[in-house]
Scaffold this active site. Structure first.
Site, PDB file in Angstrom:
ATOM      1  N   PHE A  45      -7.861   1.797  11.660  1.00  0.00           N
ATOM      2  CA  PHE A  45      -6.645   2.396  12.233  1.00  0.00           C
ATOM      3  C   PHE A  45      -6.846   2.868  13.671  1.00  0.00           C
ATOM      4  CE2 PHE A  45      -2.962   5.370  12.128  1.00  0.00           C
ATOM      5  CZ  PHE A  45      -2.048   4.578  11.465  1.00  0.00           C
ATOM      6  N   ARG A  51      -5.770   7.961  16.820  1.00  0.00           N
ATOM      7  CA  ARG A  51      -7.083   7.831  16.158  1.00  0.00           C
ATOM      8  C   ARG A  51      -8.080   7.111  17.065  1.00  0.00           C
ATOM      9  NH1 ARG A  51      -9.660   8.221  10.963  1.00  0.00           N
ATOM     10  NH2 ARG A  51      -7.832   9.270  10.115  1.00  0.00           N
ATOM     11  N   GLU A  84       0.678  -1.701   4.658  1.00  0.00           N
ATOM     12  CA  GLU A  84       1.128  -0.319   4.757  1.00  0.00           C
ATOM     13  C   GLU A  84       2.580  -0.259   5.210  1.00  0.00           C
ATOM     14  OE1 GLU A  84      -0.159   3.922   6.872  1.00  0.00           O
ATOM     15  OE2 GLU A  84      -1.570   2.263   6.804  1.00  0.00           O
ATOM     16  N   ALA A  96      -6.123   5.440   5.348  1.00  0.00           N
ATOM     17  CA  ALA A  96      -6.930   6.497   5.959  1.00  0.00           C
ATOM     18  C   ALA A  96      -8.163   6.829   5.129  1.00  0.00           C
ATOM     19  CB  ALA A  96      -6.093   7.754   6.204  1.00  0.00           C
ATOM     20  N   GLN A 125       0.811  -1.196   0.000  1.00  0.00           N
ATOM     21  CA  GLN A 125       0.000   0.000   0.000  1.00  0.00           C
ATOM     22  C   GLN A 125       0.854   1.259   0.000  1.00  0.00           C
ATOM     23  OE1 GLN A 125      -2.680  -2.147   3.285  1.00  0.00           O
ATOM     24  NE2 GLN A 125      -3.302  -0.038   3.021  1.00  0.00           N
ATOM     25  N   PHE A 161      -5.955  -4.064   3.511  1.00  0.00           N
ATOM     26  CA  PHE A 161      -6.634  -3.773   4.786  1.00  0.00           C
ATOM     27  C   PHE A 161      -5.730  -3.107   5.819  1.00  0.00           C
ATOM     28  CE2 PHE A 161      -8.385  -7.908   3.181  1.00  0.00           C
ATOM     29  CZ  PHE A 161      -9.511  -7.364   2.573  1.00  0.00           C
ATOM     30  N   GLU A 172     -12.927   2.748   5.028  1.00  0.00           N
ATOM     31  CA  GLU A 172     -12.899   2.288   6.408  1.00  0.00           C
ATOM     32  C   GLU A 172     -14.219   2.416   7.169  1.00  0.00           C
ATOM     33  OE1 GLU A 172      -8.506   3.060   8.124  1.00  0.00           O
ATOM     34  OE2 GLU A 172      -9.388   4.806   7.133  1.00  0.00           O
ATOM     35  N   ARG A 203      -7.711  -1.664   8.787  1.00  0.00           N
ATOM     36  CA  ARG A 203      -8.890  -0.900   8.368  1.00  0.00           C
ATOM     37  C   ARG A 203      -9.613  -0.242   9.555  1.00  0.00           C
ATOM     38  NH1 ARG A 203     -13.089  -3.829   4.204  1.00  0.00           N
ATOM     39  NH2 ARG A 203     -13.991  -1.945   3.250  1.00  0.00           N
TER      40      ARG A 203
END
Length: 771
Positions: free
Chosen positions: A349, A315, A237, A519, A202, A233, A721, A347
């Site tokens: 985060f 988050r 990342e 995000a 990603q 998902f 998400e 997904r």
């Protein structure tokens, strides 16, 4: 690809849909590779925490088929694969910090030879005490950093002055990404220092930077290419750094192509998961269900290194309010360091865990007051966007776009919520073996990266002399439909058939310095960048054609695969050809940076999100009280995507997100042994939802009145998400059903995931408590 010219707002099929179902879509392991390509296998630590006393790999090097053995001593640059903190070595050197950690890698002519050679390694360890759980880390004071706090209002005073007070806790399990294509990378050494890496990631730019850093090269020496992933998902990342680095290192040291494809067991053992949480709460409220104050203590298992845990924790804290305007609130986050895999993006985060905490509080308040939980939810919503005054979140962002009242009102009606709740109560009164439950829950999810500088994107568009269009952007396709949406945006801008726009692989050699596709901002960012590139090209063409015709450029327009120059119409391809012959540049870049956002990391305050996405789900479940088995009988979803760019893609994302969220909270359970070894490392021991686990009745609709109040691409909203958190409705419906087994006398206080075992044990405990 479709030949439509309506482009945006049309239900256009995914560009790779036929390839997906026919098996012709190319993934890393499908690429044609030279016969001398090496296959790589990572040797993993058997200990959760230990000191490496000595390591003898001579017999591994001498084994049949082995070309090279890679260890920390072979790294010419920095031995680190972490995204930020520099605390996650490619190969462990002195200390191993989780069972499964990379120790060395074998480059062999085939995988069978690599696996056979692995048994010849001689490594002596000194086992050390291991901290494995949140409770152990909290007791030992094992943290990655000091506790973080977000606070608003006079929390302690408001809590003390409340008519009613409750406290409790909820344990929320982690989640394995279980992407269909495992972590994969294929590296080719070019001339000089050049390295080309095809990988399932990603974040191609991060892979580029980490490979360069590890090999002691400049970023321009490394080109990373990603055509598609078989799912991500969040698990691709940062977790793709390790395999990509090892593949590039092998190619660099041997001069031969090298590929690494994790098998499923290795993928489970090597990679981080969604963070599991333990959330304690105190809540004060009045007789009507209005919440005065909440205190949350969020403890999260981060694993052995930071990875992305700091941002994930932020988050989670920023979503501890979910949809509710609570004026007095304190959220404390404990980032627990344990000797387990370094947990990572997934997904949502951190947002889903934060939301589960406040939804548990709402349910507990409703139970205490004998109220319908939906009534308590509605009483505490942020003020509607048309209200005279708007609410402010605990982190200081004003919520000026709330439309939950509209969504909930419509869904409550279309799902027959009140009628069905009454029917369920009557059904459960018969004291049968099967108990049913229902819940209607909201979602308010902030869109943008918490880290402000990541909110930028670039795109590159070429128009060739025949009128065909080559599109490239910094986002990555993982099945979510990003590429088709960007192609629709570009086709719409030029007013040409969609088939004319060629989607191409993401490449750091075309668009540099990109952010991760994460995000939920892939379309927001890259769509705007692509639109700006297309607008630049249109302006160039218009100025040239207008000059040729002796008119003002404003008299040039694009429509129906034509360019209209004053009163003259010509085909788009003819106009392009004319511009080419007139020496007009037909290549342009576009760049976009999200406006208005800011975030003070030291104070955990600001406006981290450009806007909020809203939605709601009503789920009904049934639980067998003899076995704990459960089924989702019906789910109704109404979700806000603003002005949808592609309703078919958006509905697919909502359906998939909901099922994945429901799976996280019901069937997907991660279990570690007392020695720190992951025991659930394959489909035989870890259950993701199957087709039979989806709701028997599944109604999904887009909120037709939705429109983004901010100037996003064609006023659309992100959809990647937010739908995952609609699955919370299933978890709370199960809690409702279990509560019925105790005749409502005791709040169920169910932990997640609500597996059959956990449901049965909790129902049994409730029965014994009132017996």
């Amino acid at each position: 690809m479709q030949d439509a010219q309506g482009h945006i707002r049309q239900p256009v099929a995914h560009d790779s849909a036929v390839g997906h179902v026919s098996g012709t879509a190319k993934y890393i392991d499908d690429l044609a590779m030279p016969a001398n390509t090496l296959e790589l296998l990572i040797a993993q630590s058997p200990h959760a925490h230990a000191r490496i006393l000595d390591m003898d790999l001579d017999a591994v090097r001498a084994a049949d088929g082995v070309v090279k053995v890679l260890s920390a001593q072979d790294i010419p640059g920095i031995n680190d694969c972490s995204p930020l903190a520099g605390d996650d070595p490619v190969f462990a050197e002195d200390i191993v910090s989780y069972a499964g950690q990379s120790i060395f890698a074998i480059a062999a002519t085939d995988m069978a030879s690599a696996r056979a050679a692995l048994a010849h390694a001689r490594i002596n360890y000194e086992p050390l005490p291991a901290i494995l759980t949140i409770d152990e880390a909290m007791a030992a004071g094992s943290f990655l950093g000091p506790a973080a706090v977000i606070e608003t209002g006079m929390v302690d005073d408001a809590l003390a002055d409340s008519l009613h007070r409750l406290d409790g806790e909820i344990v929320i399990g982690g989640q394995e990404h279980f992407y269909l294509e495992s972590q994969a990378a294929y590296a080719i050494a070019g001339e000089g220092n050049d390295i080309i890496v095809h990988c399932s990631t990603q974040h191609p730019s991060e892979i580029q930077h980490k490979i360069a850093e590890t090999l002691g090269l400049a970023n321009h020496d490394v080109t990373v290419i990603t055509r598609r992933m078989g799912g991500g998902f969040g698990g691709k990342e940062s977790q793709g750094n390790l395999p990509a680095i090892i593949a590039a290192l092998a190619a660099r040291l041997t001069g031969r192509p090298a590929k690494i494809i994790y098998d499923r067991d290795d993928d489970f053992r090597l990679t981080g998961k969604r963070h599991d949480f333990k959330i304690g709460y105190q809540v004060g409220f009045d007789q009507t269900g209005r919440i005065n104050a909440v205190i949350f203590d969020q403890a999260m298992r981060c694993g052995m290194s930071w990875d992305l845990s700091e941002a994930i924790a932020a988050r989670a804290m920023c979503h501890a309010d979910n949809a509710y305007h609570i004026e007095h609130m304190r959220i404390t986050s404990h980032r627990c360091k344990t000797h387990t895999q370094s947990n990572t993006a997934f997904r949502g985060f951190g947002g889903p865990q934060g939301m589960v905490g406040i939804e548990r509080v709402i349910d507990a308040v409703a139970h205490h007051l004998g109220m319908d939980p939906l009534d308590v939810r509605k009483r505490n919503f942020y003020p509607h966007k048309l209200a005279a005054q708007h609410g402010t979140t605990p982190y200081g962002q004003q919520v000026h776009d709330c439309i939950l009242q509209d969504i909930i009102s419509e869904l409550e009606h279309t799902s027959d919520y009140k009628k069905r709740r009454n029917e369920i109560e009557a059904f459960n009164a018969d004291q049968g073996v099967i108990r049913r439950g229902i819940a209607l829950t909201p979602v308010k999810f902030g869109i943008s990266f918490n880290t402000s500088f990541l909110n930028q994107a670039g795109a590159l568009i070429h128009i060739y002399s025949d009128g065909s269009v080559h599109l490239n952007h910094g986002g990555t396709e993982m099945g979510q439909g990003l590429n088709i949406k960007i192609a629709q945006i570009v086709a719409h801008e030029f007013q040409i058939p969609l088939r004319v726009v060629k989607i191409t692989a993401t490449s750091t050699g075309k668009v540099p310095n990109t952010s991760a596709t994460a995000a939920s901002s892939g379309t927001d960012l890259n769509g705007m960048a692509a639109q700006r590139a297309a607008q630049t090209l249109k302006q160039r063409m218009a100025e040239f054609l207008a000059q040729q015709a002796g008119i003002d450029p404003v008299q040039v327009s694009f429509a129906d695969n034509q360019v209209i120059v004053g009163t003259d119409r010509r085909g788009f391809a003819d106009a392009v050809r004319q511009c080419y012959l007139g020496r007009v540049s037909l290549s342009a870049t576009g760049f976009y940076a999200t406006p208005k956002i800011h975030w003070d990391k030291s104070r955990l305050a600001g406006r981290p999100f450009y806007y909020y996405a809203y939605g709601a789900a009503c789920s009904e479940v049934a639980v067998d009280m003899l076995t704990g088995e459960s089924r989702i009988l019906r789910t109704d979803i109404l979700h806000d995507v603003g002005k949808s760019l592609n309703p078919a893609i958006d509905i697919g994302q909502i359906e998939g997100g909901f099922v994945q969220g429901a799976g996280w909270l019901t069937t997907e359970e991660l279990v570690w042994g007392e020695d720190g070894t992951l025991l659930t490392h394959a489909p035989s021991t870890y259950k993701i939802p199957a087709c039979s686990d989806r709701p028997i009745i599944f109604n999904v609709r887009l909120f037709e009145q939705g429109e983004n109040s901010e100037e996003t691409i064609h006023r659309s909203k992100a959809v990647g998400e937010p739908p995952l958190m609609l699955g919370i409705s299933v978890f709370l419906a199960l809690s409702d059903a279990i509560g019925a087994s105790a005749d409502g006398a005791i709040y169920p206080a169910l932990d997640a995931p609500a597996t059959p075992e956990r449901l049965l044990m909790r129902a049994t405990a409730l029965g014994e408590s009132i017996g």
